[in-house]
Design an enzyme around this catalytic site. Sequence first.
Site, short mmCIF file in Angstrom:
data_model
loop_
_atom_site.label_atom_id
_atom_site.label_comp_id
_atom_site.label_asym_id
_atom_site.label_seq_id
_atom_site.Cartn_x
_atom_site.Cartn_y
_atom_site.Cartn_z
N ARG A 1 -6.04 0.43 -0.35
CA ARG A 1 -5.95 0.27 -1.81
C ARG A 1 -7.22 -0.34 -2.39
O ARG A 1 -7.47 -0.22 -3.59
CB ARG A 1 -4.69 -0.51 -2.18
CG ARG A 1 -3.44 0.34 -1.92
CD ARG A 1 -2.15 -0.40 -2.23
NE ARG A 1 -2.01 -1.67 -1.55
CZ ARG A 1 -1.51 -1.84 -0.34
NH1 ARG A 1 -1.07 -0.80 0.34
NH2 ARG A 1 -1.43 -3.03 0.20
N GLU B 1 -0.43 -10.82 5.82
CA GLU B 1 0.76 -11.56 5.41
C GLU B 1 1.90 -11.30 6.39
O GLU B 1 2.75 -12.14 6.62
CB GLU B 1 1.15 -11.11 3.99
CG GLU B 1 2.34 -11.81 3.42
CD GLU B 1 2.69 -11.28 2.04
OE1 GLU B 1 3.76 -11.67 1.56
OE2 GLU B 1 1.93 -10.49 1.46
#
Length: 170
Positions: free
Chosen positions: A58, A95
Amino acid sequence: MDFKQHIRVIPDFPQPGIRFKDITTLLKNGLAYKEAIDALKEKVSRYEIDYVAGPEARGFVIGAPLAYALGVGFVPIRKSGKLPGDCIEASYALEYGKDKLAMHRDAIQPGSKVLIADDLLATGGTLSTTIDLIQQLGGEIVAGAFLIELTYLNGREKLGGLEVISLVQY
């Protein structure tokens, strides 16, 4: 524009407990996408920038149009094994996992001023690794520019004072 209204939150993706911020809903809205890139351009235009670097995947959809808008080069940061030339690599924690990033050894020249652009700043792992790769080649990081910042994960605090620019905070 309220960019947050164009971002879909998907619970429990890619694993339970994660509230994934899906920017595809913003990207498919031409006006919102254009205004987001224009807003980032305005916020970073005070810097001298030679390149925009964007981590896969992204970071490509934010970094490449931002580089185009600024009239500078774009440097793709890819996952290990995806670039065809001579590369440098570094590992990082996500994460929700771990991965490795790579950059062409000739992507930037020593002393180049580089803006890092991505869709999201979470824990700072991807950004820290991208910074490491650029600095290995003698590049100077001017700032990090993001559509979204997850402030509750304190990613910006792990970046040694690097200026962070974000359009939306959660």
